[in-house]
Structure formats: C-alpha cells, structure tokens
Design a protein around this motif. Structure first.
Motif, PDB file in Angstrom:
ATOM      1  N   GLN A 132       0.843  -1.203   0.000  1.00 26.21           N
ATOM      2  CA  GLN A 132       0.000   0.000   0.000  1.00 26.21           C
ATOM      3  C   GLN A 132       0.879   1.254   0.000  1.00 26.21           C
ATOM      4  O   GLN A 132       0.619   2.215  -0.722  1.00 26.21           O
ATOM      5  CB  GLN A 132      -0.916   0.012   1.229  1.00 26.21           C
ATOM      6  CG  GLN A 132      -1.983  -1.068   1.183  1.00 26.21           C
ATOM      7  CD  GLN A 132      -2.809  -1.113   2.467  1.00 26.21           C
ATOM      8  OE1 GLN A 132      -3.024  -0.105   3.115  1.00 26.21           O
ATOM      9  NE2 GLN A 132      -3.269  -2.287   2.830  1.00 26.21           N
ATOM     10  N   THR A 133       1.959   1.209   0.796  1.00 27.90           N
ATOM     11  CA  THR A 133       2.873   2.359   0.844  1.00 27.90           C
ATOM     12  C   THR A 133       3.544   2.553  -0.515  1.00 27.90           C
ATOM     13  O   THR A 133       3.613   3.659  -1.049  1.00 27.90           O
ATOM     14  CB  THR A 133       3.970   2.107   1.921  1.00 27.90           C
ATOM     15  OG1 THR A 133       3.314   1.694   3.107  1.00 27.90           O
ATOM     16  CG2 THR A 133       4.806   3.318   2.189  1.00 27.90           C
ATOM     17  N   GLU A 186      -9.809   3.269   0.975  1.00 20.30           N
ATOM     18  CA  GLU A 186      -9.964   4.511   0.225  1.00 20.30           C
ATOM     19  C   GLU A 186      -8.598   4.990  -0.301  1.00 20.30           C
ATOM     20  O   GLU A 186      -8.511   5.523  -1.404  1.00 20.30           O
ATOM     21  CB  GLU A 186     -10.598   5.586   1.115  1.00 20.30           C
ATOM     22  CG  GLU A 186     -12.101   5.392   1.304  1.00 20.30           C
ATOM     23  CD  GLU A 186     -12.911   5.732   0.057  1.00 20.30           C
ATOM     24  OE1 GLU A 186     -13.253   4.782  -0.685  1.00 20.30           O
ATOM     25  OE2 GLU A 186     -13.186   6.914  -0.181  1.00 20.30           O
ATOM     26  N   GLY A 187      -7.557   4.784   0.509  1.00 26.06           N
ATOM     27  CA  GLY A 187      -6.212   5.196   0.087  1.00 26.06           C
ATOM     28  C   GLY A 187      -5.768   4.421  -1.146  1.00 26.06           C
ATOM     29  O   GLY A 187      -5.222   4.985  -2.104  1.00 26.06           O
ATOM     30  N   THR A 247     -10.179   3.702   5.749  1.00 25.68           N
ATOM     31  CA  THR A 247      -9.206   4.685   5.252  1.00 25.68           C
ATOM     32  C   THR A 247      -8.188   4.010   4.326  1.00 25.68           C
ATOM     33  O   THR A 247      -7.813   4.560   3.288  1.00 25.68           O
ATOM     34  CB  THR A 247      -8.472   5.349   6.458  1.00 25.68           C
ATOM     35  OG1 THR A 247      -9.455   5.803   7.361  1.00 25.68           O
ATOM     36  CG2 THR A 247      -7.595   6.492   6.026  1.00 25.68           C
ATOM     37  N   GLU A 248      -7.758   2.809   4.706  1.00 23.90           N
ATOM     38  CA  GLU A 248      -6.778   2.105   3.856  1.00 23.90           C
ATOM     39  C   GLU A 248      -7.378   1.782   2.488  1.00 23.90           C
ATOM     40  O   GLU A 248      -6.739   1.954   1.456  1.00 23.90           O
ATOM     41  CB  GLU A 248      -6.348   0.791   4.525  1.00 23.90           C
ATOM     42  CG  GLU A 248      -5.274   0.984   5.573  1.00 23.90           C
ATOM     43  CD  GLU A 248      -4.880  -0.327   6.256  1.00 23.90           C
ATOM     44  OE1 GLU A 248      -5.050  -1.406   5.655  1.00 23.90           O
ATOM     45  OE2 GLU A 248      -4.420  -0.261   7.409  1.00 23.90           O
ATOM     46  N   GLU A 296       2.078   8.955  -6.410  1.00 27.09           N
ATOM     47  CA  GLU A 296       2.554  10.342  -6.247  1.00 27.09           C
ATOM     48  C   GLU A 296       3.631  10.657  -7.282  1.00 27.09           C
ATOM     49  O   GLU A 296       3.682  11.729  -7.867  1.00 27.09           O
ATOM     50  CB  GLU A 296       3.119  10.539  -4.833  1.00 27.09           C
ATOM     51  CG  GLU A 296       2.018  10.673  -3.779  1.00 27.09           C
ATOM     52  CD  GLU A 296       2.539  10.500  -2.361  1.00 27.09           C
ATOM     53  OE1 GLU A 296       3.762  10.302  -2.175  1.00 27.09           O
ATOM     54  OE2 GLU A 296       1.706  10.539  -1.420  1.00 27.09           O
ATOM     55  N   THR A 305       1.127   4.003  -3.031  1.00 30.42           N
ATOM     56  CA  THR A 305       0.883   5.436  -2.821  1.00 30.42           C
ATOM     57  C   THR A 305       2.055   6.251  -3.363  1.00 30.42           C
ATOM     58  O   THR A 305       1.869   7.249  -4.064  1.00 30.42           O
ATOM     59  CB  THR A 305       0.697   5.715  -1.306  1.00 30.42           C
ATOM     60  OG1 THR A 305      -0.265   4.788  -0.816  1.00 30.42           O
ATOM     61  CG2 THR A 305       0.227   7.120  -1.038  1.00 30.42           C
ATOM     62  N   LYS A 327      -7.678   5.625  -4.128  1.00 26.41           N
ATOM     63  CA  LYS A 327      -7.254   6.963  -4.560  1.00 26.41           C
ATOM     64  C   LYS A 327      -6.029   6.823  -5.482  1.00 26.41           C
ATOM     65  O   LYS A 327      -5.937   7.470  -6.526  1.00 26.41           O
ATOM     66  CB  LYS A 327      -6.901   7.808  -3.323  1.00 26.41           C
ATOM     67  CG  LYS A 327      -6.573   9.224  -3.651  1.00 26.41           C
ATOM     68  CD  LYS A 327      -6.410  10.053  -2.385  1.00 26.41           C
ATOM     69  CE  LYS A 327      -5.831  11.421  -2.753  1.00 26.41           C
ATOM     70  NZ  LYS A 327      -4.722  11.814  -1.937  1.00 26.41           N
TER      71      LYS A 327
END
Ligand SMILES: CCCCCCC[C@H](O)CC(=O)SCCNC(=O)CCNC(=O)[C@H](O)C(C)(C)COP(=O)([O-])OP(=O)([O-])OC[C@H]1O[C@@H](n2cnc3c(N)ncnc32)[C@H](O)[C@@H]1OP(=O)([O-])[O-]
Length: 621
Positions: A6-7, A60-61, A57-58, A14, A10, A64
């Motif tokens: 997940q990290t 949704e992250g 939240t995870e 970015e 993300t 996203k």
C-alpha cells in the motif's frame, strides 16, 4: 496488498503525478507467475471490529492511488501474465487496455464473496459499469471466475498473446499507437457519453428484476451470509450515483465485512484450511501417491453401489460382489450416468466405458487379483468377519483390505483378518457420488504405510486420517450425537417441521431428519442391535438414548427404514418433492409442548461445537 504494498503504491501514484508531463503510458506487470493474488488475507484475519475506520481509510487510500493512475491522462496497459484474483483483478482493471497471455490455467475474477468479503477495491463499481447490473451479477455475487478467452468475449481483456514475452512489446505498441487519442487513456465509465449497459435501476425493466433480487438471494443464503447481500446493495446503490460515490459505498461495505468474525471464519476455513488440506497436511509425508488398479467391493447395497460408481468414475476396474444384488448395484451407476447423458454432460461412449469397468458378480473368485477390497455389508460383526475371511485370500500380493464401517471399531473387525496390519477403515459418506469426504481409520495394528493416501475418488485432502483414538470414528460420533439430539427433540414432542426448518435456518443444507433418512434409519438400528449385543457379551446392558429408541420405533414398529427402502421420516412420492411423513404429527408431536426456537437452534449448534472441541482435544487430524 499488504501494508508495504500500500505504501509503495501510494508512492508510485505520487511519483507518476509528479512525472506526468514526461510519461507516455504506464504498464502494470508482475514479476511473478501469478499476476496478483489480491488483498492480504493474513492481514484481514488480524482485523477486529474496532479497526473498521482504519480499514476504511486504507481501502480509500488504495483506490485513490488507483484513480490517480487511471485518470492521469496517459494510456495504462495491464499485462496479465497469470492469475489475477480479487484485489488482483481490481489492479488489472486500472488498465484501460488489458492484454493476457493465453493459458488455460489462468483465472481472473472476484472470489471475495466466497471469503465473506466483497470486491471493494473498485471491482463492484467497475464490473457493474462495464457489464451492466444483470450481466455482472454472476461475477460479483457468485464469484464466477473466468479465463482469458471468456474475459475477451466479455470485453474485459482486449488482446491475448501466445507467450509472456509478447506482453511488453504489445503493451508498448499499444501505448505508441494510442498517443494523441484521449479515449485510449480513459475508462468507458469516465466518458461523457457513458451509459450503463442494460440501464440503471431507474429503468423500469431493471427495477422490476431488482425488486425480486434480494428475495432470490435470501433464498440462497438464508440470510446467513452478509457478503452477497452487501455486494448486491453496493452494486445497486452504486449504479444510482456517480463513480466516486459508488466507490465510497463499496469501501464502507467492505470495511464492515473485513473486520467481521464471519469473514475471518470463512477465510480461515475456505482459504487457509482448505489450502493446507489440499497441500496434504493430513497425508503421511514420505509416502508416494497410490492408486489401486483393481478394487473389489463386497455388498451391493446403497453404499457398495455408490462406492463401485466412485471407483469406476476414477477409471478403476471394479468388481462388485453380492450374492443377489450385484446387477442391481451396477444399475445404480447406470442410473447416475444416464442422468448426465440425458443432460448432455456425458457422452454415451464415456458412460459405456465407465460401466464396462464394473464387473457384477456373486462369486468371490472374481475378486482374485484385487489390490484393494472394501467390504460394505451390514453393520454386523459376524457378517463382516465372514465376508472378510472369504474375500481376503483373493487379494493380490501386497494388497489390503478395508471396511466401510461407520461405527464398528476397526481393531475389532481386524481380528477376523489374517493380516490385521493390512486392514484399514475406509469410510465413504452417503450419497457416495455426491460426498467428497472419505475418512480413513487406522486400526491398532494397521501399518502406517497402509495409509498412503488412496486416490479413491476425492481430490487431494478430502481424506481424514483419524486413527482409532476415538474408539469409534471421527465423523460418525459427530453425526451420531448431532442426530441423536435431533431425534431426541422429535421424541420430546417438538414438531418435525420446526426441527427441520430451524436446522436449515442455522445453515444446514438439509434438515437432520432428512439426513437420517438418507443414511437409512435401519442402519442406526443395526448399530443399536450390535451395540446391545456387544454390551451383553460383557455382561452389561446398553441404555439406549431417547433418540435411538425413537428410530428403533420408526423401523421396527412403523416399518419406516429410510429413503432407500421407500420412506422414513419423509415420504418420497415418485417424481415429486419429498414430504414429511404425515403420521409424525400424530405419533410423536405433543400438543402443548413448549419450546423456544432459539433454544433449538442453540442445541443444534452447541452439539457441533462440543463434538468439534472433542475431536481437537483427542488429536484427530
Ligand atoms: C486493506 C486492504 C484493502 C484491499 C481492497 C481490495 C479488496 C479485495 O477486493 C479483496 C480481496 O482481494 S480478497 C482476496 C481475493 N484473492 C484470492 O482469493 C486469491 C487467493 N489466492 C489464490 O487463490 C492462489 O494463491 C493463487 C491462485 C493466486 C496462486 O496459487 P498458487 O500459485 O498455487 O499459490 P498458493 O500455494 O495458493 O499460494 C502461495 C502462498 O501465498 C499465500 N497466499 C496466496 N494468496 C494470498 C492472499 N491473498 N493473502 C495472503 N496469502 C496468500 C498462500 O497462503 C500460500 O502461503 P504458504 O504459506 O506458502 O502456504
């Protein structure tokens, strides 16, 4: 989709946002043989109800980041070199263009519902928008998986290549050709002119079908599985709102399920435990696989006939021996296969080949050369001893003998054998052609290598080696106690339909009285008679339980021995659905008996829990 992933995702999202101006296209690919196995199920197992907000939240992250990539304005190509399931298929769906390698073993799709979850990483929203509310249902609600070809037909895969090394060149070619074409960098559902195939829930035709969908679903799940209901709700609610809201609806439902006990139980049972069974957890480690070439079956009753079918359907030459009923026993295989032939599921040639493998006979000499003989005669010790001694000399060298007994201790039966170390219990379940489980029981003298797992009929792992620590067996006491409680309830005067319906309401596929009919009430009575005899030999008196006495009355007084013999707790009118025997009401029901439905449900479930705990305690594997 572990935390590290997940990290990384993300950060990657970015990064591409920063580098947007210099990016012509994005390729999603895997360095493993599987494209992606989805959410980290071990992580899901650790979630608790209180983790709901964090999990939401995870999710949704993750979505996203998916959205950043797919709306960047550059073509994204998914290179599907192998299986993509659950969140893995949702990753594949980020790609505007999807290329798969032709491989019949590759599986795509959304198995979440089978694990108590929903495809909440965009799977519901995207599959519904791609296929339409009705066409997407089998893939979302029933977890129907599909291969590359079907995916291509559904428009979910756009190209199929012959080998993995063609994926990247094809992806690069697609990106090159797509330059300057904004539509190639956009999903169908992000286009201005997008319309949902078949229409949204506001379409009267769709609305009409959707109005019955929850009831149809409830009929299947009996309200016991929250995931399919949540998936249907997310599909329909999501189809009525914009894409981003639909995605959020999905996330909410998924977060609730991911942190539920139901999902933990289902993941543990249907993924981790099932995998370890398939991986041979209960099998002797060093023993090679073994498949008998010729199997003899003694007794062509319900079990013997079913076992003969199961052997022949695995391509094993089978001798079915019975003094009178061998032909009738073989006819059972004809009946089973004919149904499949009539439905076009089996060719007449294959049916003939299967039937040719079953040799019905009344003569023990035809068993000569069998490398396995299974006796499936009545639960009567003398009879079993007699057939064992008659058939055993016919075994091929190194062959072994098995009893299909469901109740009698193997070590005791083995005393009739000349080779107790080559004597095992192989317990099939009724109806043999449908039940996947085979229980293997080691007697006190059985050599462990006798237990090299038999490829009798079931796939790997559908076999339990329970030794004989329980004195009786794993499943049978389990069933016995369960049924006894239920028979007992009938004896207490509780109406039979109440017992049957409440058992179904707690998740049993059929009612307990129906199960007893299938396994034959007369079998229970044989066992009871044998138990009384065994006790008497030791100078004791067996105290039958109320449930046992009730079944004895059904068989001896009311002449209701079970389904195979025409009727038991149920009547079986030809060509119609079975109905509870109307006289149960007058003979057993007690007017004014008070009962609580919850108590009955608890009694049914506690009994299972107690028996399961006992198996664990006694080290049954
Ligand atoms: C907060 C997160 C938010 C996420 C949002 C998205 C939500 C999503 O919609 C939900 C899901 O994806 S639900 C998930 C839906 N996905 C599925 O249902 C797919 C489940 N996986 C499979 O069906 C098979 O592994 C494959 C067919 C992928 C590969 O078969 P193969 O090549 O024969 O390999 P193998 O022998 O089977 O596995 C090798 C090892 O990996 C292990 N492991 C595997 N998957 C795992 C997982 N997801 N997890 C953990 N572990 C997993 C497996 O236990 C084994 O471990 P061991 O310690 O070595 O024993």
């Amino acid at each position: 989709m572990c935390l590290q992933w997940q990290t990384d995702l993300t950060q990657a999202a970015e990064q591409v946002l920063k580098d947007k101006a210099s990016i012509q296209g994005i390729i999603l690919a895997s360095a493993k043989s599987t494209f992606f196995a989805g959410a980290d199920l071990k992580g899901v197992m650790r979630s608790q109800a209180s983790d709901g907000p964090r999990v939401f939240t995870e999710i949704e992250g993750i979505k996203k980041a998916f959205r950043t990539i797919e709306t960047l304005g550059v073509p994204v190509v998914s290179c599907l070199n192998g299986t993509a399931l659950g969140g893995g298929w949702e990753v594949a769906l980020i790609g505007h263009h999807r290329i798969a390698t032709a491989n019949p073993k590759t599986q795509f799709g959304l198995p979440e519902v089978t694990l108590g979850l929903i495809p909440g990483g965009g799977g519901i929203t995207k599959m519904t928008r791609q296929l339409g509310l009705l066409a997407a249902q089998p893939y979302v609600l029933e977890s129907k998986l599909f291969g590359p070809e079907e995916a291509q037909k559904l428009g979910l895969v756009h190209e199929i290549v012959a080998s993995d090394d063609q994926l990247r060149p094809r992806a690069l070619a697609h990106i090159a050709a797509a330059q300057g074409q904004p539509e190639a960098a956009q999903h169908l559902w992000d286009r201005k002119d997008y319309k949902m195939p078949g229409g949204t829930p506001s379409n009267p035709k769709i609305a009409g079908m959707l109005s019955v969908a929850p009831a149809v679903l409830k009929q299947k799940t009996r309200g016991l599985y929250p995931a399919p209901e949540a998936a249907l709700a997310a599909m329909v609610e999501g189809a009525m709102v914009d894409f981003d809201t639909a995605m959020r609806i999905e996330s909410r439902y998924l977060a609730g399920l991911m942190t539920s006990q139901v999902a933990r139980n289902m993941i543990n049972t249907f993924f981790f435990n099932m995998n370890s069974i398939k991986g041979g957890q209960s099998r002797p480690k060093a023993a090679p696989r073994y498949k008998p070439q010729k199997v003899g079956i003694l007794g062509a009753g319900m079990m013997g006939s079913g076992i003969a079918y199961s052997q022949a359907s695995r391509g094993i030459a089978t001798v079915l021996k019975d003094r009178e009923a061998a032909e009738k026993g073989k006819a059972y295989s004809h009946k089973l296969t004919q149904k499949r032939v009539d439905k076009g599921r089996m060719t007449a040639d294959k049916q003939a080949a299967l039937l040719s493998l079953i040799q019905p006979t009344a003569s023990a000499s035809d068993l000569k050369g069998c490398d396995l003989i299974i006796e499936a005669v009545f639960e009567n010790r003398e009879l079993k001893a007699k057939v064992t001694q008659e058939a055993e000399p016919m075994l091929a060298e190194g062959g072994f003998f098995a009893s299909n007994t469901s109740t009698l201790p193997i070590s005791g039966l083995a005393t009739a054998s000349a080779n107790a170390n080559k004597f095992v219990g192989i317990h099939f379940f009724s109806p043999v052609d449908k039940m996947q489980l085979v229980e293997i029981i080691r007697g006190a003298q059985t050599m462990t290598r006798r237990l090299r797992v038999l490829r009798l009929r079931a796939g790997p792992g559908q076999v339990a080696d329970c030794g004989e620590r329980l004195a009786r067996f794993l499943y049978q006491p389990y069933l016995w106690h369960l049924c006894d409680g239920r028979r007992g309830m009938l004896g207490e005067g509780i109406p039979a339909p109440v017992i049957e319906n409440l058992a179904m309401q707690v998740g049993m596929p059929v009612g307990p009285l129906a199960v007893l009919d299938e396994t034959a009430l007369s079998l229970s009575v044989h066992v009871l008679d044998q138990t009384r005899e065994d006790f008497a030999k030791e100078g004791k008196t067996y105290q039958a339980t109320p449930g046992e006495l009730l079944v004895e009355r059904m068989v001896k007084e009311h002449k209701r021995p079970g389904r195979a013999a025409g009727g038991g707790f149920y009547d079986y009118p030809a060509g119609q659905k079975k109905v509870l025997w109307p006289e149960l009401k007058t003979r057993f029901e007690k007017s004014g008996v008070s009962y609580s439905q919850q108590d009955i449900k608890d009694r049914l479930l506690y009994r299972q829990a107690v028996e399961t705990a006992r198996c664990l305690q006694e080290g049954v594997c």
